[in-house]
Design a protein around this motif. Sequence first.
Motif, mmCIF file in Angstrom:
data_model
loop_
_atom_site.group_PDB
_atom_site.id
_atom_site.type_symbol
_atom_site.label_atom_id
_atom_site.label_comp_id
_atom_site.label_asym_id
_atom_site.label_seq_id
_atom_site.Cartn_x
_atom_site.Cartn_y
_atom_site.Cartn_z
ATOM 1 N N ARG A 85 -14.817 20.541 12.348
ATOM 2 C CA ARG A 85 -13.954 19.326 11.564
ATOM 3 C C ARG A 85 -12.664 19.774 11.747
ATOM 4 O O ARG A 85 -12.247 21.009 11.493
ATOM 5 C CB ARG A 85 -14.452 19.431 10.152
ATOM 6 C CG ARG A 85 -13.812 18.139 9.479
ATOM 7 C CD ARG A 85 -14.585 18.077 7.986
ATOM 8 N NE ARG A 85 -14.512 16.641 7.913
ATOM 9 C CZ ARG A 85 -15.300 15.986 6.919
ATOM 10 N NH1 ARG A 85 -16.289 16.913 6.351
ATOM 11 N NH2 ARG A 85 -15.192 14.758 6.740
ATOM 12 N N ARG A 86 -11.839 18.563 11.931
ATOM 13 C CA ARG A 86 -10.367 19.106 11.923
ATOM 14 C C ARG A 86 -9.842 17.694 10.997
ATOM 15 O O ARG A 86 -9.683 16.717 11.238
ATOM 16 C CB ARG A 86 -9.810 19.127 13.322
ATOM 17 C CG ARG A 86 -8.461 19.180 13.338
ATOM 18 C CD ARG A 86 -7.857 20.569 13.715
ATOM 19 N NE ARG A 86 -6.486 20.918 13.343
ATOM 20 C CZ ARG A 86 -5.575 20.773 14.380
ATOM 21 N NH1 ARG A 86 -6.084 20.628 15.702
ATOM 22 N NH2 ARG A 86 -4.283 21.175 14.126
ATOM 23 N N ARG A 87 -9.122 18.134 9.978
ATOM 24 C CA ARG A 87 -8.127 17.317 9.204
ATOM 25 C C ARG A 87 -6.791 17.743 9.387
ATOM 26 O O ARG A 87 -6.383 18.938 8.891
ATOM 27 C CB ARG A 87 -8.610 17.504 7.693
ATOM 28 C CG ARG A 87 -9.926 16.859 7.427
ATOM 29 C CD ARG A 87 -10.339 17.108 6.030
ATOM 30 N NE ARG A 87 -11.701 17.199 5.890
ATOM 31 C CZ ARG A 87 -12.190 17.153 4.723
ATOM 32 N NH1 ARG A 87 -11.806 17.559 3.510
ATOM 33 N NH2 ARG A 87 -13.751 16.935 4.601
ATOM 34 N N ILE A 88 -6.301 16.587 9.994
ATOM 35 C CA ILE A 88 -4.805 17.069 10.384
ATOM 36 C C ILE A 88 -3.721 15.591 9.684
ATOM 37 O O ILE A 88 -3.869 14.595 9.654
ATOM 38 C CB ILE A 88 -4.644 17.210 11.892
ATOM 39 C CG1 ILE A 88 -3.189 17.550 12.003
ATOM 40 C CG2 ILE A 88 -4.941 15.951 12.611
ATOM 41 C CD1 ILE A 88 -2.970 17.882 13.570
ATOM 42 N N PRO A 89 -2.773 16.494 8.760
ATOM 43 C CA PRO A 89 -1.818 15.313 8.396
ATOM 44 C C PRO A 89 -1.226 14.574 9.477
ATOM 45 O O PRO A 89 -0.738 15.064 10.490
ATOM 46 C CB PRO A 89 -0.888 16.305 7.722
ATOM 47 C CG PRO A 89 -1.505 17.573 7.549
ATOM 48 C CD PRO A 89 -2.514 17.635 8.560
ATOM 49 N N MET A 90 -0.814 13.245 9.223
ATOM 50 C CA MET A 90 -0.311 12.356 10.247
ATOM 51 C C MET A 90 1.340 13.176 10.879
ATOM 52 O O MET A 90 1.793 12.836 11.831
ATOM 53 C CB MET A 90 0.193 11.230 9.819
ATOM 54 C CG MET A 90 -1.220 10.231 9.585
ATOM 55 S SD MET A 90 -1.821 9.558 11.073
ATOM 56 C CE MET A 90 -0.515 8.523 11.318
ATOM 57 N N GLN A 91 2.010 13.714 9.708
ATOM 58 C CA GLN A 91 3.213 14.155 10.017
ATOM 59 C C GLN A 91 3.093 15.308 11.185
ATOM 60 O O GLN A 91 4.296 15.637 11.797
ATOM 61 C CB GLN A 91 3.967 14.801 8.672
ATOM 62 C CG GLN A 91 4.044 14.086 7.759
ATOM 63 C CD GLN A 91 2.934 14.031 6.923
ATOM 64 O OE1 GLN A 91 1.781 14.198 7.255
ATOM 65 N NE2 GLN A 91 3.274 13.695 5.577
#
Length: 182
Positions: A85-91
């Motif tokens: 799983r990868r959660r990455i902020p849009m910035q």
Amino acid sequence: MRREFAVAEPPHDPRWLIAILAGMSMLGGWILLAFGTNRHVMQLPYMASTATIFVVLFFVIGRVARRRAVALDGGTLDVLATFHRRRIPMQEIDLEKARVIDLAEHTEWRPLWKTNGFAMPGFSAGWFRSRNWTRLFCLVTDRQRVLLLPVRTGGALLLSLERPAELLDAMRATDDGAGARR
């Protein structure tokens, strides 16, 4: 607000390949037991336990191979790819360089070396390295329509979606809204 995006189906159902490999491995194990040097050992319990292990393994891997999801949750891109799983902020995503590509044409982005991933013919999920050693987080099920999302800190995400341009548009709209509020 969480918005889900449909992941493209792989060209082959990975469970069939797993079943064939498990069956061949079981058969090979049984042949080794049948021609083993110690004929006094009862072989039926070993054969039954081997079959049980492979059946359980088949169902677990088949279930995990179906864990594929991509969602945009506020300012975060959430990608679920089998065990990973990868959660990455849009910035952190460079939307200026993001685009939809065909991996047959853009071979420099093709997942080549698996570092911590799950790969089968037509299906790559998890962490890989490209030909030029770029770190990739992949959920690739269709190599003709892949959304390339470069990460500002290095590396990229490769996502196969039914409508990849829809996610890219949604990300750009979210990014524009966040930029307007700053």
